[in-house]
Design a protein around this motif. Structure first.
Motif, mmCIF file in Angstrom:
data_model
loop_
_atom_site.group_PDB
_atom_site.id
_atom_site.type_symbol
_atom_site.label_atom_id
_atom_site.label_comp_id
_atom_site.label_asym_id
_atom_site.label_seq_id
_atom_site.Cartn_x
_atom_site.Cartn_y
_atom_site.Cartn_z
ATOM 1 N N CYS A 18 -104.553 16.952 29.620
ATOM 2 C CA CYS A 18 -104.442 18.348 30.052
ATOM 3 C C CYS A 18 -103.277 18.511 31.027
ATOM 4 C CB CYS A 18 -105.737 18.806 30.719
ATOM 5 S SG CYS A 18 -107.113 18.897 29.599
ATOM 6 N N VAL A 19 -102.113 18.091 30.606
ATOM 7 C CA VAL A 19 -100.887 18.270 31.372
ATOM 8 C C VAL A 19 -99.809 18.669 30.370
ATOM 9 C CG1 VAL A 19 -101.430 16.690 33.286
ATOM 10 C CG2 VAL A 19 -100.349 15.784 31.217
ATOM 11 N N PHE A 20 -98.740 19.288 30.879
ATOM 12 C CA PHE A 20 -97.681 19.753 29.989
ATOM 13 C C PHE A 20 -97.049 18.591 29.239
ATOM 14 C CE2 PHE A 20 -93.212 21.060 29.261
ATOM 15 C CZ PHE A 20 -93.467 22.069 28.349
ATOM 16 N N GLN A 21 -96.704 17.527 29.970
ATOM 17 C CA GLN A 21 -96.186 16.307 29.354
ATOM 18 C C GLN A 21 -96.839 15.118 30.049
ATOM 19 O OE1 GLN A 21 -91.974 16.561 29.729
ATOM 20 N NE2 GLN A 21 -91.986 16.518 31.941
ATOM 21 N N PRO A 22 -96.987 13.986 29.350
ATOM 22 C CA PRO A 22 -97.691 12.843 29.936
ATOM 23 C C PRO A 22 -97.160 12.414 31.310
ATOM 24 C CG PRO A 22 -97.366 12.480 27.611
ATOM 25 C CD PRO A 22 -96.599 13.739 27.957
ATOM 26 N N SER A 23 -95.860 12.525 31.534
ATOM 27 C CA SER A 23 -95.316 12.096 32.826
ATOM 28 C C SER A 23 -95.752 13.003 33.979
ATOM 29 C CB SER A 23 -93.795 12.006 32.764
ATOM 30 O OG SER A 23 -93.237 13.275 32.486
ATOM 31 N N ASP A 24 -96.231 14.223 33.673
ATOM 32 C CA ASP A 24 -96.750 15.097 34.737
ATOM 33 C C ASP A 24 -97.942 14.454 35.439
ATOM 34 O OD1 ASP A 24 -94.838 16.976 34.119
ATOM 35 O OD2 ASP A 24 -96.208 18.258 32.970
ATOM 36 N N LEU A 29 -100.673 11.722 40.278
ATOM 37 C CA LEU A 29 -100.932 10.405 40.855
ATOM 38 C C LEU A 29 -100.144 10.215 42.146
ATOM 39 C CD1 LEU A 29 -102.028 7.499 40.823
ATOM 40 C CD2 LEU A 29 -100.165 6.937 39.223
ATOM 41 N N GLY A 30 -98.886 10.643 42.135
ATOM 42 C CA GLY A 30 -98.053 10.527 43.326
ATOM 43 C C GLY A 30 -98.650 11.247 44.518
ATOM 44 N N HIS A 31 -99.234 12.421 44.296
ATOM 45 C CA HIS A 31 -99.887 13.153 45.389
ATOM 46 C C HIS A 31 -101.091 12.374 45.922
ATOM 47 C CE1 HIS A 31 -97.510 16.786 45.470
ATOM 48 N NE2 HIS A 31 -97.581 16.863 44.136
ATOM 49 N N ARG A 32 -101.843 11.775 45.025
ATOM 50 C CA ARG A 32 -103.000 10.959 45.459
ATOM 51 C C ARG A 32 -102.532 9.759 46.275
ATOM 52 N NH1 ARG A 32 -107.787 11.802 41.419
ATOM 53 N NH2 ARG A 32 -108.684 10.033 42.495
ATOM 54 N N LEU A 33 -101.470 9.098 45.790
ATOM 55 C CA LEU A 33 -100.956 7.919 46.490
ATOM 56 C C LEU A 33 -100.295 8.305 47.823
ATOM 57 C CD1 LEU A 33 -99.497 5.863 43.509
ATOM 58 C CD2 LEU A 33 -101.697 5.569 44.679
ATOM 59 N N ALA A 42 -94.588 12.480 46.254
ATOM 60 C CA ALA A 42 -95.027 12.449 44.856
ATOM 61 C C ALA A 42 -93.834 12.481 43.910
ATOM 62 C CB ALA A 42 -95.960 13.624 44.582
ATOM 63 N N GLU A 43 -92.817 13.255 44.257
ATOM 64 C CA GLU A 43 -91.629 13.364 43.407
ATOM 65 C C GLU A 43 -90.926 12.018 43.289
ATOM 66 O OE1 GLU A 43 -92.302 15.355 46.042
ATOM 67 O OE2 GLU A 43 -92.739 17.249 45.030
ATOM 68 N N GLU A 44 -90.760 11.360 44.444
ATOM 69 C CA GLU A 44 -90.095 10.053 44.464
ATOM 70 C C GLU A 44 -90.913 9.027 43.670
ATOM 71 O OE1 GLU A 44 -90.288 6.069 46.587
ATOM 72 O OE2 GLU A 44 -91.616 7.746 46.999
ATOM 73 N N TYR A 83 -103.977 -6.078 46.601
ATOM 74 C CA TYR A 83 -105.086 -5.122 46.692
ATOM 75 C C TYR A 83 -104.575 -3.687 46.570
ATOM 76 C CZ TYR A 83 -108.902 -2.362 48.603
ATOM 77 O OH TYR A 83 -109.880 -1.422 48.779
ATOM 78 N N GLN A 84 -103.482 -3.360 47.253
ATOM 79 C CA GLN A 84 -102.923 -2.008 47.177
ATOM 80 C C GLN A 84 -102.447 -1.689 45.754
ATOM 81 O OE1 GLN A 84 -100.112 -2.624 50.414
ATOM 82 N NE2 GLN A 84 -101.037 -0.890 51.526
ATOM 83 N N ALA A 85 -101.831 -2.659 45.106
ATOM 84 C CA ALA A 85 -101.388 -2.449 43.725
ATOM 85 C C ALA A 85 -102.580 -2.189 42.811
ATOM 86 C CB ALA A 85 -100.582 -3.650 43.239
ATOM 87 N N GLN A 86 -103.668 -2.931 43.006
ATOM 88 C CA GLN A 86 -104.872 -2.719 42.196
ATOM 89 C C GLN A 86 -105.463 -1.341 42.462
ATOM 90 O OE1 GLN A 86 -107.168 -6.152 43.376
ATOM 91 N NE2 GLN A 86 -106.430 -7.365 41.647
ATOM 92 N N CYS A 87 -105.473 -0.923 43.721
ATOM 93 C CA CYS A 87 -105.987 0.409 44.068
ATOM 94 C C CYS A 87 -105.125 1.503 43.447
ATOM 95 C CB CYS A 87 -106.049 0.595 45.587
ATOM 96 S SG CYS A 87 -107.348 -0.369 46.376
ATOM 97 N N ALA A 88 -103.800 1.342 43.516
ATOM 98 C CA ALA A 88 -102.895 2.329 42.940
ATOM 99 C C ALA A 88 -103.089 2.405 41.423
ATOM 100 C CB ALA A 88 -101.454 1.989 43.291
#
Length: 163
Positions: A18-24, A29-33, A42-44, A83-88
């Motif tokens: 449910c996004v315009f394109q898969p990369s959206d 995810l960037g906002h969550r991280l 998130a943009e970066e 651990y951080q990589a697994q969480c991300a």
């Protein structure tokens, strides 16, 4: 007796995001991280996530990269602990899970073919792990038995014709 097989692509055939394109999804995810303090913006993150995946594809000796390989590279780039990589990575899977919905017409078709006794085969070019795809298919398509061929598991892709 001849066995009848019906094959379906997973993404954008049976399930869609449910996004315009898969990369959206990477922006979400960037906002969550960013809230977790894992990235600055998130943009970066979106740009780095896309470029890391592209670079990983060039550096592997298979046709498909895995999500773990992507996150191993992101961990190096961001200086994350294991651990951080697994969480991300779990956050990415949560974003995927929240965004995935069945395509109603195709869901009906899969169920109809299964009820006719056809062997159901799902196939996909994806970096996502097999256990995740199985869980999502079971959650959205109420059939018990199916086969699954994924590029992330085999290292081969539909695109090349090898999967």
């Amino acid at each position: 007796m001849e066995e009848h097989i019906c094959s379906f692509d997973v993404f954008d055939t049976v399930l869609t995001r449910c996004v315009f394109q898969p990369s959206d999804l990477f922006m979400l995810l960037g906002h969550r991280l960013q809230r977790l303090g894992y990235v600055f913006s998130a943009e970066e993150f979106t740009q780095k996530r896309l470029s890391v995946e592209r670079e990983a594809r060039k550096q592997i000796n298979r046709e498909e990269v895995t999500l773990v390989e992507i996150y191993d590279r992101l961990a190096l780039l961001y200086g994350w602990t294991k651990y951080q990589a697994q969480c991300a990575m779990k956050e990415e899977l949560l974003c995927e899970e929240c965004a995935l919905v069945p395509i109603a017409r195709m869901k009906e078709q899969v169920i109809k073919e299964a009820e006719r006794g056809r062997r159901i085969l799902f196939i996909s070019d994806t970096y996502l792990p097999e256990d995740f795809i199985i869980r999502e298919l079971h959650a959205h398509i109420p059939i018990k038995d199916f086969s699954l061929y994924l590029s992330s598991t085999t290292g081969l892709t539909k695109h090349s014709g090898n999967l």
